[in-house]
Design a protein around this motif. Structure first.
Motif, PDB file in Angstrom:
ATOM      1  N   GLN A  87       5.618  61.970  49.542  1.00  0.00           N
ATOM      2  CA  GLN A  87       6.087  60.901  49.151  1.00  0.00           C
ATOM      3  C   GLN A  87       5.444  59.915  48.098  1.00  0.00           C
ATOM      4  O   GLN A  87       5.436  59.436  46.772  1.00  0.00           O
ATOM      5  N   PHE A  88       3.873  59.467  48.425  1.00  0.00           N
ATOM      6  CA  PHE A  88       3.135  59.008  48.399  1.00  0.00           C
ATOM      7  C   PHE A  88       2.410  58.940  47.388  1.00  0.00           C
ATOM      8  O   PHE A  88       2.391  59.164  45.923  1.00  0.00           O
ATOM      9  N   LEU A  89       2.199  61.306  47.161  1.00  0.00           N
ATOM     10  CA  LEU A  89       1.979  61.988  45.695  1.00  0.00           C
ATOM     11  C   LEU A  89       2.758  61.963  44.302  1.00  0.00           C
ATOM     12  O   LEU A  89       2.299  61.501  43.343  1.00  0.00           O
ATOM     13  N   VAL A  90       4.105  62.093  45.283  1.00  0.00           N
ATOM     14  CA  VAL A  90       5.355  61.909  43.833  1.00  0.00           C
ATOM     15  C   VAL A  90       5.255  60.304  43.114  1.00  0.00           C
ATOM     16  O   VAL A  90       5.161  60.808  42.282  1.00  0.00           O
ATOM     17  N   ALA A  91       4.699  59.415  44.158  1.00  0.00           N
ATOM     18  CA  ALA A  91       4.918  58.578  43.569  1.00  0.00           C
ATOM     19  C   ALA A  91       3.892  58.029  42.189  1.00  0.00           C
ATOM     20  O   ALA A  91       3.776  57.603  40.787  1.00  0.00           O
ATOM     21  N   PHE A  92       2.518  59.183  42.434  1.00  0.00           N
ATOM     22  CA  PHE A  92       1.104  58.376  42.102  1.00  0.00           C
ATOM     23  C   PHE A  92       0.520  59.145  41.103  1.00  0.00           C
ATOM     24  O   PHE A  92      -0.192  59.335  40.114  1.00  0.00           O
ATOM     25  N   ASN A  93       0.968  60.244  41.683  1.00  0.00           N
ATOM     26  CA  ASN A  93       0.321  61.931  40.796  1.00  0.00           C
ATOM     27  C   ASN A  93       1.705  62.827  40.479  1.00  0.00           C
ATOM     28  O   ASN A  93       1.968  63.381  41.391  1.00  0.00           O
ATOM     29  N   TYR A  94       2.206  62.255  39.119  1.00  0.00           N
ATOM     30  CA  TYR A  94       3.553  63.587  39.826  1.00  0.00           C
ATOM     31  C   TYR A  94       2.682  64.738  39.216  1.00  0.00           C
ATOM     32  O   TYR A  94       3.761  66.088  39.652  1.00  0.00           O
ATOM     33  N   GLU A  95       2.218  64.520  38.563  1.00  0.00           N
ATOM     34  CA  GLU A  95       1.763  66.032  37.891  1.00  0.00           C
ATOM     35  C   GLU A  95       1.252  66.792  39.064  1.00  0.00           C
ATOM     36  O   GLU A  95       1.433  68.439  38.964  1.00  0.00           O
ATOM     37  N   VAL A  96       0.385  66.646  39.610  1.00  0.00           N
ATOM     38  CA  VAL A  96       0.011  67.486  40.354  1.00  0.00           C
ATOM     39  C   VAL A  96       0.605  67.664  41.485  1.00  0.00           C
ATOM     40  O   VAL A  96       0.797  68.946  42.022  1.00  0.00           O
ATOM     41  N   SER A  97       1.715  66.354  41.841  1.00  0.00           N
ATOM     42  CA  SER A  97       2.929  67.168  43.244  1.00  0.00           C
ATOM     43  C   SER A  97       3.650  68.295  42.397  1.00  0.00           C
ATOM     44  O   SER A  97       4.175  69.288  43.339  1.00  0.00           O
ATOM     45  N   LYS A  98       3.675  68.527  41.326  1.00  0.00           N
ATOM     46  CA  LYS A  98       4.737  69.801  40.747  1.00  0.00           C
ATOM     47  C   LYS A  98       3.704  70.704  40.706  1.00  0.00           C
ATOM     48  O   LYS A  98       4.540  71.562  41.070  1.00  0.00           O
ATOM     49  N   GLN A  99       2.564  70.453  40.804  1.00  0.00           N
ATOM     50  CA  GLN A  99       1.427  72.173  40.322  1.00  0.00           C
ATOM     51  C   GLN A  99       1.520  72.638  42.037  1.00  0.00           C
ATOM     52  O   GLN A  99       2.042  73.447  41.882  1.00  0.00           O
ATOM     53  N   LEU A 100       1.306  71.463  43.140  1.00  0.00           N
ATOM     54  CA  LEU A 100       1.516  72.039  43.952  1.00  0.00           C
ATOM     55  C   LEU A 100       3.066  72.476  44.629  1.00  0.00           C
ATOM     56  O   LEU A 100       2.985  73.317  45.969  1.00  0.00           O
ATOM     57  N   SER A 101       4.024  72.089  44.336  1.00  0.00           N
ATOM     58  CA  SER A 101       4.890  72.051  44.850  1.00  0.00           C
ATOM     59  C   SER A 101       5.266  72.563  45.900  1.00  0.00           C
ATOM     60  O   SER A 101       4.954  71.453  47.244  1.00  0.00           O
ATOM     61  N   VAL A 102       5.344  73.663  46.665  1.00  0.00           N
ATOM     62  CA  VAL A 102       5.673  73.620  48.380  1.00  0.00           C
ATOM     63  C   VAL A 102       4.820  74.092  49.026  1.00  0.00           C
ATOM     64  O   VAL A 102       4.914  73.264  50.092  1.00  0.00           O
ATOM     65  N   PHE A 103       3.737  73.407  48.696  1.00  0.00           N
ATOM     66  CA  PHE A 103       2.347  74.084  49.324  1.00  0.00           C
ATOM     67  C   PHE A 103       2.602  72.821  50.448  1.00  0.00           C
ATOM     68  O   PHE A 103       1.988  72.590  51.298  1.00  0.00           O
ATOM     69  N   ILE A 104       2.476  71.135  49.273  1.00  0.00           N
ATOM     70  CA  ILE A 104       2.611  69.871  50.419  1.00  0.00           C
ATOM     71  C   ILE A 104       2.720  70.092  51.954  1.00  0.00           C
ATOM     72  O   ILE A 104       2.409  70.332  52.922  1.00  0.00           O
TER      73      ILE A 104
END
Lengths: 208, 205
Positions: A87-104
């Motif tokens: 949730q933290f990543l989606v809030a603060f670094n959306y681009e990277v969280s998209k790239q990491l997709s399911v891997f987080i």
């Protein structure tokens, strides 16, 4: 604070007892997120955070967990921490969280977590467990960063998104190696690191 | 027909090991001989087939935004999707417990040879990964999701049996000392991955 044993817990995983190279844990996610350096670093930091805090939590409640359901307890603790990170990543670094997709999400099933929880946190006090978590997380991150560095450099000619291979190389016929971007080359890069690492540390070599 | 396409696609093109590197830990550690590898492969396939429809139904009727409307219209604003990971892992962990009991009962030799890796199926990335991909791909029905689970499982089984066969053969080869064991396994997996990439060009349907 940093007795000899604690220092070992912190520094051994960096090389001699590296989670990826020696314990062969957490390969699953290592390979998929290393096409570019930036997601690799974010992934590494996420794993350090989850690993350190889950180690502490499990270590704090280690005497109250019945051993028959410990796997489920561990998974719930880890899953809760991973959801926070996600949730933290989606809030603060959306681009990277998209790239990491399911891997987080897959940090939950990262074998480093279960491995360290089982092998260390269940039998040690919170402070050494915290150091162990940081150490193993760092050991994992180092491998991620090295693999990602070479893959990004050779595959796209960039480091952290900046062009580092000068234009005249391309003018003289240099080509980016497209193969490096593809998943299988991640494995072969890790194999090269294993090769280098074991050539330096002969005691780690296997007989077969 | 669409299911058949998905089935073939999930075995060869979206292979769990060679395309996504899921389940690598047990893939490397349990691939020393073919029969153990085959047993683990079957266990993983079984787990994928069993957990996939359960997770699909959970996702469709509990977790998605507005999924709870079947209880009452008032719940249409409820979004539980952040609970996805915990729900999936709970289903998988309890399923693993069941498989473990079944294997222990019916095949003690397989149970002994799988050892620690049976409980570790719970944290086999391929199974949770399957659930997360299922969520991402937004399948139309539980049937499709099950087919996807079966295909991914068979793909994983194929990969681990293949690598185990190769490792049995190279046990007698003269490999540079630092590469023995893990190193060479990584390289072979990489080469097999490149080989599997030739399926990428295939367009189905």
């Amino acid at each position: 604070m940093l007795s000899k044993k604690n220092k070992e817990a912190l520094f051994n995983p960096l090389s001699k007892d590296n989670p990826v190279l020696v314990q062969i844990l957490g390969i699953c996610s290592t390979l998929a997120v290393t096409v570019k350096l930036e997601p690799a670093i974010v992934m590494g930091i996420s794993v350090i955070a989850v690993l350190a805090f889950s180690n502490v939590i499990i270590s704090l409640i280690r005497n109250t967990i019945p051993s028959t359901i410990r796997i489920i307890v561990q998974l719930v603790v880890v899953a809760a921490l991973v959801i926070i990170v996600q949730q933290f990543l989606v809030a603060f670094n959306y681009e990277v969280s998209k790239q990491l997709s399911v891997f987080i999400g897959l940090i939950i099933t990262n074998c480093i977590l279960m491995g360290r929880l089982e092998a260390f946190a269940l039998t040690n006090k919170p402070w050494p467990s915290f150091l162990d978590g940081i150490g193993n997380g760092l050991g994992y991150t180092i491998i991620l960063v090295v693999v990602a560095f070479f893959r990004e450099l050779l595959g796209s000619g960039t480091v952290l998104g900046f062009k580092v291979i000068p234009q005249w190389c391309y003018d003289h016929g240099y080509e980016d190696n497209g193969l490096m971007i593809l998943p299988p080359m991640a494995l072969i890069t890790v194999a090269c690191i294993v090769w280098f690492h074991r050539a330096r540390n002969t005691e780690l070599q296997e007989t077969n | 027909m669409e299911e058949l396409n998905l089935f073939v696609k999930s075995i060869f093109i979206d292979n769990m090991i060679f395309a996504y590197f899921l389940g690598m830990c047990s893939f490397i550690a349990v691939s020393k001989n073919v029969s153990t590898a085959f047993g683990l492969g079957l266990a993983v396939t079984f787990m994928l087939v069993v957990t996939m429809p359960i997770n699909f139904l959970l996702d469709r009727y509990v977790l998605q935004p507005g999924a709870l409307t079947w209880i009452s219209e008032d719940l249409k604003d409820v979004d539980l999707s952040f609970l996805g990971l915990i729900m999936f892992i709970a289903v998988i962990a309890s399923g693993t417990q069941l498989v473990e009991m079944a294997v222990e009962k019916f095949s003690p030799s397989l149970y002994a040879s799988l050892g620690i890796f049976l409980p570790l199926i719970a944290v086999n990335c391929a199974i949770l990964g399957g659930a997360l991909f299922m969520q991402q791909k937004d399948f139309p029905s539980a049937m499709t999701a099950t087919v996807y689970g079966l295909g991914s499982g068979i793909g994983w089984l194929l990969a681990i049996v293949g690598i185990a066969a190769i490792r049995e053969k190279i046990a007698y080869s003269n490999i540079p000392a630092p590469l023995r064991g893990v190193g060479i396994t990584f390289i072979i997996t990489g080469l097999m991955g490149i080989a599997f990439m030739s399926f990428l060009g295939i367009k189905l349907g």
